[in-house]
Design a protein around this motif. Structure first.
Motif, PDB file in Angstrom:
ATOM      1  N   LYS A   9       0.821  -1.218   0.000  1.00  0.00           N
ATOM      2  CA  LYS A   9       0.000   0.000   0.000  1.00  0.00           C
ATOM      3  C   LYS A   9       0.857   1.272   0.000  1.00  0.00           C
ATOM      4  O   LYS A   9       0.505   2.254  -0.653  1.00  0.00           O
ATOM      5  CB  LYS A   9      -0.962   0.022   1.192  1.00  0.00           C
ATOM      6  CG  LYS A   9      -1.991  -1.103   1.184  1.00  0.00           C
ATOM      7  CD  LYS A   9      -2.847  -1.062  -0.051  1.00  0.00           C
ATOM      8  CE  LYS A   9      -4.011  -2.025  -0.016  1.00  0.00           C
ATOM      9  NZ  LYS A   9      -3.678  -3.415  -0.256  1.00  0.00           N
ATOM     10  N   ALA A  10       1.980   1.267   0.713  1.00  0.00           N
ATOM     11  CA  ALA A  10       2.858   2.452   0.714  1.00  0.00           C
ATOM     12  C   ALA A  10       3.413   2.689  -0.692  1.00  0.00           C
ATOM     13  O   ALA A  10       3.512   3.844  -1.143  1.00  0.00           O
ATOM     14  CB  ALA A  10       3.987   2.281   1.723  1.00  0.00           C
ATOM     15  N   TRP A  11       3.752   1.634  -1.391  1.00  0.00           N
ATOM     16  CA  TRP A  11       4.273   1.723  -2.766  1.00  0.00           C
ATOM     17  C   TRP A  11       3.222   2.339  -3.675  1.00  0.00           C
ATOM     18  O   TRP A  11       3.503   3.252  -4.455  1.00  0.00           O
ATOM     19  CB  TRP A  11       4.681   0.323  -3.227  1.00  0.00           C
ATOM     20  CG  TRP A  11       5.447   0.249  -4.505  1.00  0.00           C
ATOM     21  CD1 TRP A  11       6.800   0.298  -4.659  1.00  0.00           C
ATOM     22  CD2 TRP A  11       4.906   0.065  -5.828  1.00  0.00           C
ATOM     23  NE1 TRP A  11       7.135   0.158  -5.989  1.00  0.00           N
ATOM     24  CE2 TRP A  11       5.980   0.016  -6.723  1.00  0.00           C
ATOM     25  CE3 TRP A  11       3.623  -0.061  -6.326  1.00  0.00           C
ATOM     26  CZ2 TRP A  11       5.818  -0.159  -8.085  1.00  0.00           C
ATOM     27  CZ3 TRP A  11       3.444  -0.224  -7.691  1.00  0.00           C
ATOM     28  CH2 TRP A  11       4.534  -0.272  -8.559  1.00  0.00           C
ATOM     29  N   ILE A  12       1.981   1.847  -3.570  1.00  0.00           N
ATOM     30  CA  ILE A  12       0.889   2.364  -4.394  1.00  0.00           C
ATOM     31  C   ILE A  12       0.604   3.822  -4.047  1.00  0.00           C
ATOM     32  O   ILE A  12       0.421   4.662  -4.938  1.00  0.00           O
ATOM     33  CB  ILE A  12      -0.362   1.474  -4.258  1.00  0.00           C
ATOM     34  CG1 ILE A  12      -0.113   0.149  -4.992  1.00  0.00           C
ATOM     35  CG2 ILE A  12      -1.612   2.176  -4.779  1.00  0.00           C
ATOM     36  CD1 ILE A  12      -1.197  -0.882  -4.830  1.00  0.00           C
ATOM     37  N   THR A  13       0.594   4.151  -2.768  1.00  0.00           N
ATOM     38  CA  THR A  13       0.368   5.536  -2.344  1.00  0.00           C
ATOM     39  C   THR A  13       1.424   6.458  -2.936  1.00  0.00           C
ATOM     40  O   THR A  13       1.111   7.553  -3.437  1.00  0.00           O
ATOM     41  CB  THR A  13       0.371   5.625  -0.801  1.00  0.00           C
ATOM     42  OG1 THR A  13      -0.642   4.768  -0.284  1.00  0.00           O
ATOM     43  CG2 THR A  13       0.134   7.052  -0.328  1.00  0.00           C
ATOM     44  N   SER A  14       2.663   6.019  -2.918  1.00  0.00           N
ATOM     45  CA  SER A  14       3.762   6.815  -3.470  1.00  0.00           C
ATOM     46  C   SER A  14       3.569   7.050  -4.966  1.00  0.00           C
ATOM     47  O   SER A  14       3.754   8.174  -5.456  1.00  0.00           O
ATOM     48  CB  SER A  14       5.089   6.105  -3.188  1.00  0.00           C
ATOM     49  OG  SER A  14       6.145   6.783  -3.791  1.00  0.00           O
ATOM     50  N   TRP A  15       3.193   6.009  -5.696  1.00  0.00           N
ATOM     51  CA  TRP A  15       2.990   6.165  -7.135  1.00  0.00           C
ATOM     52  C   TRP A  15       1.786   7.056  -7.435  1.00  0.00           C
ATOM     53  O   TRP A  15       1.820   7.854  -8.374  1.00  0.00           O
ATOM     54  CB  TRP A  15       2.852   4.811  -7.832  1.00  0.00           C
ATOM     55  CG  TRP A  15       4.191   4.279  -8.243  1.00  0.00           C
ATOM     56  CD1 TRP A  15       4.864   3.216  -7.702  1.00  0.00           C
ATOM     57  CD2 TRP A  15       5.036   4.810  -9.253  1.00  0.00           C
ATOM     58  NE1 TRP A  15       6.077   3.059  -8.321  1.00  0.00           N
ATOM     59  CE2 TRP A  15       6.212   4.022  -9.290  1.00  0.00           C
ATOM     60  CE3 TRP A  15       4.933   5.877 -10.144  1.00  0.00           C
ATOM     61  CZ2 TRP A  15       7.247   4.273 -10.168  1.00  0.00           C
ATOM     62  CZ3 TRP A  15       5.981   6.119 -11.032  1.00  0.00           C
ATOM     63  CH2 TRP A  15       7.120   5.321 -11.026  1.00  0.00           C
ATOM     64  N   LEU A  16       0.727   6.930  -6.658  1.00  0.00           N
ATOM     65  CA  LEU A  16      -0.423   7.815  -6.872  1.00  0.00           C
ATOM     66  C   LEU A  16      -0.029   9.272  -6.665  1.00  0.00           C
ATOM     67  O   LEU A  16      -0.418  10.147  -7.456  1.00  0.00           O
ATOM     68  CB  LEU A  16      -1.576   7.437  -5.939  1.00  0.00           C
ATOM     69  CG  LEU A  16      -2.400   6.231  -6.369  1.00  0.00           C
ATOM     70  CD1 LEU A  16      -3.281   5.764  -5.229  1.00  0.00           C
ATOM     71  CD2 LEU A  16      -3.232   6.559  -7.606  1.00  0.00           C
ATOM     72  N   ALA A  17       0.741   9.543  -5.636  1.00  0.00           N
ATOM     73  CA  ALA A  17       1.202  10.914  -5.401  1.00  0.00           C
ATOM     74  C   ALA A  17       2.084  11.395  -6.550  1.00  0.00           C
ATOM     75  O   ALA A  17       1.981  12.553  -6.978  1.00  0.00           O
ATOM     76  CB  ALA A  17       1.949  10.996  -4.072  1.00  0.00           C
ATOM     77  N   GLU A  18       2.935  10.513  -7.062  1.00  0.00           N
ATOM     78  CA  GLU A  18       3.823  10.858  -8.188  1.00  0.00           C
ATOM     79  C   GLU A  18       3.026  11.132  -9.463  1.00  0.00           C
ATOM     80  O   GLU A  18       3.292  12.092 -10.182  1.00  0.00           O
ATOM     81  CB  GLU A  18       4.816   9.720  -8.419  1.00  0.00           C
ATOM     82  CG  GLU A  18       5.714   9.880  -9.616  1.00  0.00           C
ATOM     83  CD  GLU A  18       6.861  10.838  -9.389  1.00  0.00           C
ATOM     84  OE1 GLU A  18       7.442  11.309 -10.384  1.00  0.00           O
ATOM     85  OE2 GLU A  18       7.192  11.118  -8.220  1.00  0.00           O
ATOM     86  N   LEU A  19       2.050  10.283  -9.751  1.00  0.00           N
ATOM     87  CA  LEU A  19       1.260  10.427 -10.975  1.00  0.00           C
ATOM     88  C   LEU A  19       0.288  11.594 -10.893  1.00  0.00           C
ATOM     89  O   LEU A  19      -0.072  12.172 -11.915  1.00  0.00           O
ATOM     90  CB  LEU A  19       0.500   9.130 -11.272  1.00  0.00           C
ATOM     91  CG  LEU A  19       1.368   7.915 -11.614  1.00  0.00           C
ATOM     92  CD1 LEU A  19       0.528   6.638 -11.609  1.00  0.00           C
ATOM     93  CD2 LEU A  19       2.061   8.109 -12.956  1.00  0.00           C
ATOM     94  N   ALA A  20      -0.167  11.930  -9.691  1.00  0.00           N
ATOM     95  CA  ALA A  20      -1.104  13.036  -9.449  1.00  0.00           C
ATOM     96  C   ALA A  20      -2.301  13.014 -10.395  1.00  0.00           C
ATOM     97  O   ALA A  20      -2.583  13.990 -11.097  1.00  0.00           O
ATOM     98  CB  ALA A  20      -0.364  14.370  -9.532  1.00  0.00           C
TER      99      ALA A  20
END
Length: 177
Positions: A9-20
């Motif tokens: 989940k932390a990995w996915i959260t990080s990518w969502l923040a990156e992709l915006a």
């Protein structure tokens, strides 16, 4: 289960923040865990859920977590165009051919990418609380995901869960007449 492991989940959260992303389609919303992640990582995004098991909509308050909830089978629904598609803990619930087809359709519907999470070890599960769609019908491994699901540009294995980011399907230019 309508709930999923915290692994990845932390990995996915990080990518969502990156992709915006401005828009997200969460296929297999279950208890709405990915809505909560999206609200943290990209709070302004418009969230649409697809949930096959209608009783989950009321039980988990999906209408209050998402901007729109579509009740139906993602294998047959027309997927709206969005920035990011999330296939969170859903591909293991269908046979491989169906998962590969849904993966391709998700990539075609996304403008920025597809995020997926699924067990990459044997993880047997039957129907849960009367929901036959909770049965795990396919066993995946990290190598099998990479071999069968094209377009993966980043991945991580966190315990028993593999998480993946795929690029959208490239649109080919029309040949000149």
């Amino acid at each position: 289960m309508p709930y999923s492991s915290e692994c990845g989940k932390a990995w996915i959260t990080s990518w969502l923040a990156e992709l915006a992303p401005a828009s997200v389609l969460d296929i297999g919303a279950g208890a709405g865990g990915y809505a909560r992640i999206c609200r943290q990582a990209c709070p302004a995004a418009r969230l649409t859920a697809v949930e096959i098991w209608e009783p989950y909509v009321a039980r988990f308050g999906l209408a209050s977590l998402y901007d729109e909830v579509l009740v139906g089978d993602a294998r047959t629904l027309a997927l709206p165009a969005v920035d990011v598609v999330i296939l969170g803990d859903v591909l293991e619930h269908m046979i491989a051919a169906e998962a590969v087809e849904l993966w391709a359709r998700a990539r075609a519907a996304s403008r920025l990418g597809v995020l997926a999470s699924l067990p990459v070890v044997p993880y047997p599960q039957g129907a849960v609380e009367g929901n036959p769609h909770e049965e795990h019908r396919e066993t995946w491994s990290h190598a099998r995901v990479l071999a069968r699901l094209p377009g993966v540009v980043a991945s991580d294995v966190d315990g028993d869960i593999g998480v993946y980011l795929a690029s959208p399907t490239e649109v080919s230019a029309c040949p000149a007449a």
